[in-house]
Design a protein around this motif. Structure first.
Motif, PDB file in Angstrom:
ATOM      1  N   GLY A  19       0.802  -1.219   0.000  1.00 47.31           N
ATOM      2  CA  GLY A  19       0.000   0.000   0.000  1.00 47.31           C
ATOM      3  C   GLY A  19       0.833   1.266   0.000  1.00 47.31           C
ATOM      4  N   ILE A  20       1.704   1.363   0.986  1.00 48.42           N
ATOM      5  CA  ILE A  20       2.515   2.578   1.096  1.00 48.42           C
ATOM      6  C   ILE A  20       3.703   2.536   0.143  1.00 48.42           C
ATOM      7  N   GLY A  21       4.371   1.386   0.080  1.00 47.64           N
ATOM      8  CA  GLY A  21       5.558   1.274  -0.755  1.00 47.64           C
ATOM      9  C   GLY A  21       5.245   1.187  -2.238  1.00 47.64           C
ATOM     10  N   ALA A  22       4.735   0.032  -2.667  1.00 43.91           N
ATOM     11  CA  ALA A  22       4.552  -0.200  -4.103  1.00 43.91           C
ATOM     12  C   ALA A  22       3.548   0.760  -4.731  1.00 43.91           C
ATOM     13  N   LEU A  23       2.357   0.884  -4.137  1.00 38.41           N
ATOM     14  CA  LEU A  23       1.364   1.774  -4.740  1.00 38.41           C
ATOM     15  C   LEU A  23       1.717   3.243  -4.538  1.00 38.41           C
ATOM     16  N   GLY A  24       2.374   3.560  -3.431  1.00 39.74           N
ATOM     17  CA  GLY A  24       2.845   4.929  -3.237  1.00 39.74           C
ATOM     18  C   GLY A  24       3.898   5.316  -4.264  1.00 39.74           C
ATOM     19  N   GLY A  25       4.757   4.363  -4.619  1.00 36.72           N
ATOM     20  CA  GLY A  25       5.753   4.612  -5.653  1.00 36.72           C
ATOM     21  C   GLY A  25       5.163   4.608  -7.055  1.00 36.72           C
ATOM     22  N   PHE A  26       4.062   3.889  -7.227  1.00 35.11           N
ATOM     23  CA  PHE A  26       3.455   3.750  -8.547  1.00 35.11           C
ATOM     24  C   PHE A  26       2.584   4.945  -8.921  1.00 35.11           C
ATOM     25  N   THR A  27       1.752   5.411  -8.005  1.00 38.45           N
ATOM     26  CA  THR A  27       0.863   6.520  -8.329  1.00 38.45           C
ATOM     27  C   THR A  27       1.650   7.819  -8.361  1.00 38.45           C
ATOM     28  N   THR A  28       1.137   8.771  -9.101  1.00 41.32           N
ATOM     29  CA  THR A  28       1.966   9.930  -9.437  1.00 41.32           C
ATOM     30  C   THR A  28       1.234  11.254  -9.313  1.00 41.32           C
ATOM     31  N   PHE A  29       0.650  11.504  -8.177  1.00 40.29           N
ATOM     32  CA  PHE A  29      -0.077  12.767  -8.086  1.00 40.29           C
ATOM     33  C   PHE A  29       0.845  13.982  -8.065  1.00 40.29           C
ATOM     34  N   SER A  30       2.101  13.782  -7.715  1.00 41.84           N
ATOM     35  CA  SER A  30       3.018  14.913  -7.838  1.00 41.84           C
ATOM     36  C   SER A  30       3.283  15.193  -9.318  1.00 41.84           C
ATOM     37  N   SER A  31       3.446  14.172 -10.100  1.00 35.01           N
ATOM     38  CA  SER A  31       3.596  14.355 -11.550  1.00 35.01           C
ATOM     39  C   SER A  31       2.317  14.907 -12.153  1.00 35.01           C
ATOM     40  N   PHE A  32       1.199  14.444 -11.655  1.00 39.26           N
ATOM     41  CA  PHE A  32      -0.106  14.948 -12.095  1.00 39.26           C
ATOM     42  C   PHE A  32      -0.180  16.462 -11.906  1.00 39.26           C
ATOM     43  N   SER A  33       0.232  16.923 -10.744  1.00 37.45           N
ATOM     44  CA  SER A  33       0.173  18.361 -10.461  1.00 37.45           C
ATOM     45  C   SER A  33       1.052  19.148 -11.422  1.00 37.45           C
ATOM     46  N   LEU A  34       2.243  18.638 -11.672  1.00 38.98           N
ATOM     47  CA  LEU A  34       3.145  19.307 -12.607  1.00 38.98           C
ATOM     48  C   LEU A  34       2.544  19.330 -14.008  1.00 38.98           C
ATOM     49  N   ASP A  35       1.994  18.211 -14.454  1.00 40.77           N
ATOM     50  CA  ASP A  35       1.371  18.153 -15.783  1.00 40.77           C
ATOM     51  C   ASP A  35       0.260  19.195 -15.904  1.00 40.77           C
ATOM     52  N   ALA A  36      -0.585  19.289 -14.886  1.00 48.48           N
ATOM     53  CA  ALA A  36      -1.696  20.242 -14.922  1.00 48.48           C
ATOM     54  C   ALA A  36      -1.186  21.680 -14.995  1.00 48.48           C
ATOM     55  N   ILE A  37      -0.181  21.987 -14.196  1.00 49.88           N
ATOM     56  CA  ILE A  37       0.382  23.345 -14.205  1.00 49.88           C
ATOM     57  C   ILE A  37       1.004  23.670 -15.559  1.00 49.88           C
ATOM     58  N   LEU A  38       1.703  22.711 -16.148  1.00 54.23           N
ATOM     59  CA  LEU A  38       2.296  22.953 -17.469  1.00 54.23           C
ATOM     60  C   LEU A  38       1.231  23.217 -18.515  1.00 54.23           C
ATOM     61  N   MET A  39       0.107  22.496 -18.436  1.00 50.98           N
ATOM     62  CA  MET A  39      -1.001  22.761 -19.363  1.00 50.98           C
ATOM     63  C   MET A  39      -1.543  24.165 -19.165  1.00 50.98           C
ATOM     64  N   ILE A  40      -1.733  24.549 -17.911  1.00 51.63           N
ATOM     65  CA  ILE A  40      -2.243  25.887 -17.608  1.00 51.63           C
ATOM     66  C   ILE A  40      -1.277  26.942 -18.127  1.00 51.63           C
ATOM     67  N   GLU A  41       0.005  26.728 -17.910  1.00 48.41           N
ATOM     68  CA  GLU A  41       1.002  27.697 -18.388  1.00 48.41           C
ATOM     69  C   GLU A  41       1.030  27.805 -19.916  1.00 48.41           C
ATOM     70  N   ARG A  42       0.634  26.732 -20.597  1.00 46.92           N
ATOM     71  CA  ARG A  42       0.547  26.766 -22.069  1.00 46.92           C
ATOM     72  C   ARG A  42      -0.788  27.324 -22.533  1.00 46.92           C
TER      73      ARG A  42
END
Length: 124
Positions: A68-91
């Motif tokens: 739960g904490i290790g494998a799925l925490g490493g797999f899911t990417t809400f920090s990357s999600f946030s960056l992707d969203a901000i980059l879209m907004i900036e574009r």
């Protein structure tokens, strides 16, 4: 020992996230963060399955930490999600960013619910 379990699971989850990202990039191209979206939805579903199984079986703390904490925490990417969203907004892609955020968040919650529901239905 707990830190080692989380770290080991995190390494596996991160490697899996990287693999999904590479596959999505190769299959669907760089014009949308398909890899990030895929791991968030898959991760939500897997977390639902894990939560359902652990609740039903009384699973161990070690399993929760590793998977739960290790494998799925490493797999899911809400920090990357946030960056992707901000980059879209900036574009200037406000509509795309909003749709991406809604599908990611609502989809992940619904995927977790589906996983949990599936475990409950199979166990009934």
């Amino acid at each position: 020992m707990n830190f080692l379990l989380v770290m080991a699971g995190g390494a596996v989850g991160s490697a899996a996230r990287y693999g999904v990202g590479k596959l999505a990039l190769g299959w669907l191209g760089p014009n949308y963060p398909w890899g990030t979206l895929a791991v968030n939805l898959i991760g939500g579903f897997l977390m639902g399955l894990l939560a359902g199984i652990l609740a039903r079986t009384g699973g161990s703390e070690h399993t929760r930490l590793l998977l739960g904490i290790g494998a799925l925490g490493g797999f899911t990417t809400f920090s990357s999600f946030s960056l992707d969203a901000i980059l879209m907004i900036e574009r200037g892609q406000w509509t795309t960013a909003l749709l991406y955020a809604l599908v990611s968040v609502v989809g992940s919650v619904l995927a977790l619910f589906a996983g949990l529901h599936l475990v409950r239905a199979v166990a009934a």
